[in-house]
Motif scaffolding. Structure first.
Motif, PDB file in Angstrom:
ATOM      1  N   LYS A  65       0.871  -1.054  -0.222  1.00  0.00           N
ATOM      2  CA  LYS A  65      -0.008   0.081   0.161  1.00  0.00           C
ATOM      3  C   LYS A  65       0.970   1.113  -0.018  1.00  0.00           C
ATOM      4  O   LYS A  65       0.586   2.130  -0.745  1.00  0.00           O
ATOM      5  CB  LYS A  65      -1.000   0.148   1.125  1.00  0.00           C
ATOM      6  CG  LYS A  65      -1.875   1.007   1.439  1.00  0.00           C
ATOM      7  CD  LYS A  65      -2.842   1.330   0.205  1.00  0.00           C
ATOM      8  CE  LYS A  65      -3.692   2.478   0.585  1.00  0.00           C
ATOM      9  NZ  LYS A  65      -4.449   3.006  -0.501  1.00  0.00           N
ATOM     10  N   ASP A  66       1.821   1.234   0.741  1.00  0.00           N
ATOM     11  CA  ASP A  66       2.799   2.213   0.811  1.00  0.00           C
ATOM     12  C   ASP A  66       3.610   2.521  -0.493  1.00  0.00           C
ATOM     13  O   ASP A  66       4.054   3.477  -0.708  1.00  0.00           O
ATOM     14  CB  ASP A  66       4.001   2.173   1.714  1.00  0.00           C
ATOM     15  CG  ASP A  66       3.450   2.272   3.279  1.00  0.00           C
ATOM     16  OD1 ASP A  66       3.831   1.765   4.361  1.00  0.00           O
ATOM     17  OD2 ASP A  66       2.254   2.764   3.400  1.00  0.00           O
ATOM     18  N   MET A  67       3.789   1.561  -1.022  1.00  0.00           N
ATOM     19  CA  MET A  67       4.646   1.559  -2.440  1.00  0.00           C
ATOM     20  C   MET A  67       3.668   1.842  -3.562  1.00  0.00           C
ATOM     21  O   MET A  67       4.047   1.850  -4.787  1.00  0.00           O
ATOM     22  CB  MET A  67       5.131   0.519  -2.549  1.00  0.00           C
ATOM     23  CG  MET A  67       6.451   0.067  -1.672  1.00  0.00           C
ATOM     24  SD  MET A  67       7.490  -1.174  -1.949  1.00  0.00           S
ATOM     25  CE  MET A  67       6.806  -2.744  -1.829  1.00  0.00           C
ATOM     26  N   ASP A  68       2.356   2.272  -3.439  1.00  0.00           N
ATOM     27  CA  ASP A  68       1.615   2.134  -4.465  1.00  0.00           C
ATOM     28  C   ASP A  68       2.204   3.706  -5.457  1.00  0.00           C
ATOM     29  O   ASP A  68       1.375   4.821  -5.091  1.00  0.00           O
ATOM     30  CB  ASP A  68       0.119   2.381  -4.054  1.00  0.00           C
ATOM     31  CG  ASP A  68      -0.889   2.588  -5.218  1.00  0.00           C
ATOM     32  OD1 ASP A  68      -2.185   2.560  -4.807  1.00  0.00           O
ATOM     33  OD2 ASP A  68      -0.567   2.526  -6.300  1.00  0.00           O
ATOM     34  N   PHE A  69       2.912   3.704  -6.090  1.00  0.00           N
ATOM     35  CA  PHE A  69       3.672   4.732  -6.681  1.00  0.00           C
ATOM     36  C   PHE A  69       2.457   5.223  -7.652  1.00  0.00           C
ATOM     37  O   PHE A  69       2.737   6.664  -7.736  1.00  0.00           O
ATOM     38  CB  PHE A  69       4.813   4.088  -7.666  1.00  0.00           C
ATOM     39  CG  PHE A  69       5.853   3.676  -6.864  1.00  0.00           C
ATOM     40  CD1 PHE A  69       6.394   4.448  -5.858  1.00  0.00           C
ATOM     41  CD2 PHE A  69       6.172   2.202  -7.116  1.00  0.00           C
ATOM     42  CE1 PHE A  69       7.530   3.702  -5.180  1.00  0.00           C
ATOM     43  CE2 PHE A  69       7.304   1.743  -6.206  1.00  0.00           C
ATOM     44  CZ  PHE A  69       7.975   2.369  -5.255  1.00  0.00           C
TER      45      PHE A  69
END
Length: 182
Positions: A65-69
């Motif tokens: 989720k945090d890496m949803d660029f």
């Protein structure tokens, strides 16, 4: 005490014994091998982890989720648009636009961002030209009738003025921005 594991999968976490206790090298190696065998890999993702002996888990890596660029990029685009006074829904980011919101945002862009900038620029340019030409009251302005983004507002104004039977022809001309002719 914080201990860091050495393998790629386990090294993303910090293990801390409650009360500041130390893990012996044997305990640390056993913990590391249990985590590698029981919780690494795609097939075991999401399994609950039970830590004993007062151990605490702190995540040190980014979650998917945090890496949803893409969302991060869209968020940055929204922030930049807001900084320049552009309604974010005009960027065409999926999910942000409905037709009624788009039309309102387009009018807001002109009214709140473009027209104030144009008025400031034409005011300064008119003052500069007036000083050089010896015409201190020289003013430059924009023809709002030619601004396509404001056509709906202009049509609404014309309809209201045309329906006002109590106004004379000259008053109606003045209300829509033309000089009186009488």
């Amino acid at each position: 005490m914080n201990c860091r594991a050495g393998s790629s999968e386990v090294s993303r976490y910090i293990y801390k014994a409650e009360g500041g206790g130390n893990l012996s090298p044997d305990q640390f190696d056993r913990l590391k091998s249990e985590l590698e065998s029981g919780y690494s890999g795609a097939a075991r993702a999401g399994r609950p982890l039970l830590l004993e002996g007062g151990l605490d888990w702190k995540a040190m890596a980014l979650t998917p989720k945090d890496m949803d660029f893409i969302e991060a990029r869209n968020g940055a685009a929204r922030d930049i648009a807001l900084a320049f006074g552009v309604p974010p829904m005009l960027l065409g980011i999926p999910g942000d636009v409905t037709y009624s919101n788009y039309a309102e945002a387009n009018r807001a862009l002109y009214r709140l961002t473009v027209l104030p900038l144009v008025k400031r620029i034409t005011g300064a340019l008119g003052a500069w030209l007036g000083a050089h030409l010896g015409e201190p009251r020289l003013t430059l302005s924009i023809d709002l009738d030619a601004v396509e983004g404001l056509s709906a507002e202009r049509e609404a104004l014309w309809s209201r003025v045309a329906a006002a039977d109590f106004l004379t022809r000259g008053e109606k001309r003045e209300a829509v921005g033309y000089g009186r002719d009488d």
